[in-house]
Each structure stands twice: as C-alpha cells, then as structure tokens.
Design a protein around this motif. Structure first.
Motif, mmCIF file in Angstrom:
data_model
loop_
_atom_site.group_PDB
_atom_site.id
_atom_site.type_symbol
_atom_site.label_atom_id
_atom_site.label_comp_id
_atom_site.label_asym_id
_atom_site.label_seq_id
_atom_site.Cartn_x
_atom_site.Cartn_y
_atom_site.Cartn_z
ATOM 1 N N VAL A 70 -5.923 16.517 -5.274
ATOM 2 C CA VAL A 70 -6.682 17.562 -5.870
ATOM 3 C C VAL A 70 -8.116 17.889 -5.400
ATOM 4 C CG1 VAL A 70 -7.805 18.239 -8.252
ATOM 5 C CG2 VAL A 70 -5.590 17.253 -8.327
ATOM 6 N N ASN A 71 -8.286 18.891 -4.869
ATOM 7 C CA ASN A 71 -9.552 19.047 -4.107
ATOM 8 C C ASN A 71 -10.512 20.271 -4.417
ATOM 9 O OD1 ASN A 71 -10.321 21.244 -1.270
ATOM 10 N ND2 ASN A 71 -10.762 18.955 -1.198
ATOM 11 N N TYR A 72 -11.564 19.531 -4.888
ATOM 12 C CA TYR A 72 -12.860 20.877 -5.338
ATOM 13 C C TYR A 72 -13.530 21.097 -3.996
ATOM 14 C CZ TYR A 72 -12.983 19.243 -10.306
ATOM 15 O OH TYR A 72 -12.886 19.151 -11.386
ATOM 16 N N TRP A 73 -13.523 22.515 -3.991
ATOM 17 C CA TRP A 73 -14.105 23.403 -2.834
ATOM 18 C C TRP A 73 -14.991 24.366 -3.014
ATOM 19 C CZ3 TRP A 73 -12.683 28.169 -1.491
ATOM 20 C CH2 TRP A 73 -11.801 28.777 -2.405
ATOM 21 N N ALA A 74 -15.585 25.035 -2.321
ATOM 22 C CA ALA A 74 -16.471 26.186 -2.300
ATOM 23 C C ALA A 74 -16.646 26.879 -1.010
ATOM 24 C CB ALA A 74 -17.638 25.987 -2.986
ATOM 25 N N SER A 75 -16.764 28.267 -1.197
ATOM 26 C CA SER A 75 -16.704 28.867 -0.069
ATOM 27 C C SER A 75 -18.224 28.486 0.829
ATOM 28 C CB SER A 75 -16.680 30.463 -0.135
ATOM 29 O OG SER A 75 -17.840 30.759 -0.908
ATOM 30 N N TRP A 76 -19.286 28.380 -0.071
ATOM 31 C CA TRP A 76 -20.530 28.263 0.563
ATOM 32 C C TRP A 76 -20.634 26.614 1.037
ATOM 33 C CZ3 TRP A 76 -21.931 24.331 -2.415
ATOM 34 C CH2 TRP A 76 -21.522 24.228 -4.045
ATOM 35 N N CYS A 77 -19.913 25.944 1.115
ATOM 36 C CA CYS A 77 -19.799 24.578 1.202
ATOM 37 C C CYS A 77 -19.571 24.373 2.912
ATOM 38 C CB CYS A 77 -19.055 23.551 0.421
ATOM 39 S SG CYS A 77 -18.522 22.066 0.872
ATOM 40 N N ALA A 78 -20.350 24.050 3.579
ATOM 41 C CA ALA A 78 -20.026 23.860 5.201
ATOM 42 C C ALA A 78 -19.058 22.667 5.546
ATOM 43 C CB ALA A 78 -21.294 23.617 6.136
ATOM 44 N N PRO A 79 -19.148 21.446 4.859
ATOM 45 C CA PRO A 79 -18.051 20.598 4.930
ATOM 46 C C PRO A 79 -16.577 20.962 4.193
ATOM 47 C CG PRO A 79 -20.295 19.511 4.124
ATOM 48 C CD PRO A 79 -20.043 21.114 3.967
ATOM 49 N N CYS A 80 -16.548 21.784 3.375
ATOM 50 C CA CYS A 80 -15.521 22.347 3.033
ATOM 51 C C CYS A 80 -14.713 23.016 4.052
ATOM 52 C CB CYS A 80 -15.518 23.151 1.593
ATOM 53 S SG CYS A 80 -16.212 22.428 0.356
ATOM 54 N N ARG A 81 -15.339 23.851 4.897
ATOM 55 C CA ARG A 81 -14.833 24.490 5.988
ATOM 56 C C ARG A 81 -14.432 23.834 7.159
ATOM 57 N NH1 ARG A 81 -15.306 29.728 7.848
ATOM 58 N NH2 ARG A 81 -16.051 30.378 5.970
ATOM 59 N N ALA A 82 -15.273 22.299 7.179
ATOM 60 C CA ALA A 82 -14.910 21.600 8.080
ATOM 61 C C ALA A 82 -13.508 20.817 7.914
ATOM 62 C CB ALA A 82 -16.074 20.487 8.492
ATOM 63 N N GLU A 83 -13.421 20.495 6.685
ATOM 64 C CA GLU A 83 -12.107 19.708 6.300
ATOM 65 C C GLU A 83 -10.863 20.529 5.975
ATOM 66 O OE1 GLU A 83 -12.510 17.777 2.213
ATOM 67 O OE2 GLU A 83 -12.408 19.559 1.185
ATOM 68 N N HIS A 84 -11.020 21.940 6.075
ATOM 69 C CA HIS A 84 -9.841 22.770 5.516
ATOM 70 C C HIS A 84 -8.633 22.531 6.448
ATOM 71 C CE1 HIS A 84 -8.679 25.844 2.793
ATOM 72 N NE2 HIS A 84 -8.012 26.400 3.842
ATOM 73 N N PRO A 85 -8.718 22.460 7.727
ATOM 74 C CA PRO A 85 -7.668 22.250 8.720
ATOM 75 C C PRO A 85 -6.934 21.134 8.319
ATOM 76 C CG PRO A 85 -9.398 23.006 9.885
ATOM 77 C CD PRO A 85 -9.950 22.594 8.656
ATOM 78 N N ASN A 86 -7.581 19.961 7.877
ATOM 79 C CA ASN A 86 -6.924 18.625 7.569
ATOM 80 C C ASN A 86 -6.002 18.912 6.090
ATOM 81 O OD1 ASN A 86 -7.775 17.211 9.601
ATOM 82 N ND2 ASN A 86 -9.627 17.003 8.880
#
Length: 179
Positions: A70-86
């Motif tokens: 279960v992954n909490y994320w947001a479009s405004w979150c730079a680390p979320c963008r970095a982890e997305h490919p994983n």
C-alpha cells in the motif's frame, strides 16, 4: 546556607530527560527507521474517494487474502516521482501495489500517472489526509506491506529504491506470505 530555587533545578532535569530520550533513540535496532505503532496490528479501515476511471481501493480489497503493498503518494512529491519506476517494476513482477493519493489535486494526480504510468491494481484519494492520520503517516512517499488478513507487517517511510526492495521489502513480503 543558600536556598536553591526550583528554577535552577529545571534546566539540568530537562537536559537529563532529553539525553535519556536521545540515548533510547540511538540504541534502537535501526536508529534511522521511523517507529510505527501499526506494525503487527490490523490496518485501519480504508475509506477513500474514488479516482475517476480507476478501480477503487477499498477495505474489502485490503483484507482479500492477498499480500500487497500500500503506497501513499502525491504528484507534488519529488521522492514519489523518483520511486515510481520501482513501483512499476514491482507491479510488473506480479506484486499487487495499491495507491493512496494523498492531499493532492485530482488533475495533477491524473497527469502524474499519465506521464509516469500507473502501477496500481486499485487506487483511491485521501484528499484531506484523514485516513493517513489513522495509518500513522509521517509524509509521502510511504509504503506498507500488508498480509492477506489486513495486518501491517512493515511500514517504510521514504522512497522505494532498489536497496530498499532487496533489503527491506522482499523480506517483509516473504514474512507476510508466511515464509
């Protein structure tokens, strides 16, 4: 004999209390890990708003007998963008990943998924962050390993990297699966 004021005793006592708390924090198993009161306990109920044209992540899905992330994320979150490919790679392996969009504007969240891809088996929106409070969220991104009964096995705060996948998530997924 001089009388000692209680105000003179307070600073050393406060310092001593701080030193004890710091010492406890430093000698935990992993001093860099944020503690979670939820690990080993049933996950709080999933109550989310729908994400248009996506399958809604709900409480029944959480407790469906399947091990999941279960992954909490947001479009405004730079680390979320970095982890997305994983997250996409984990989903491609067949590991179910469920998304909770946290305090985000719908248009921005949709654009994020359109640009980077959608690794989520189901998704929901926590627009006001109320469910995040129940889950003990520190901030995004944050990922939970949940067993089939809905028990939280692991909470990981921060972006999912290859090292985190191998050293933290995979062992927790095995534990959640009963292995």
């Amino acid at each position: 004999m001089a009388k000692i004021s209680p105000l003179m005793i307070a600073p050393p006592l406060i310092f001593g209390a701080f030193a004890v708390l710091a010492g406890i924090g430093m000698f935990r198993e992993d001093p860099n890990a944020l503690p979670s009161a939820r690990e080993g306990q049933p996950a709080p109920p999933v109550v989310l708003s729908e994400f248009p044209e996506k399958k809604l992540f709900d409480d029944a899905t959480l407790r469906d007998g399947e091990v999941k992330l279960v992954n909490y994320w947001a479009s405004w979150c730079a680390p979320c963008r970095a982890e997305h490919p994983n997250l996409e790679a984990l989903a491609a392996e067949g590991i179910p990943v469920y998304g909770i969009n946290y305090k985000d504007q719908l248009d921005n969240a949709q654009a994020f998924l359109t640009e980077l891809g959608d690794p989520y088996a189901a998704i929901g929106r926590d627009e006001k962050g109320r469910m995040a409070l129940d889950w003990g969220l520190y901030g995004v991104p944050e990922t939970y390993v949940v067993d089939g009964d809905g028990t939280i096995i692991l909470r990981f705060a921060g972006p999912i990297t290859q090292r985190v996948i191998e050293n933290t998530l995979r062992p927790a997924l095995e534990k959640a699966a009963g292995g």
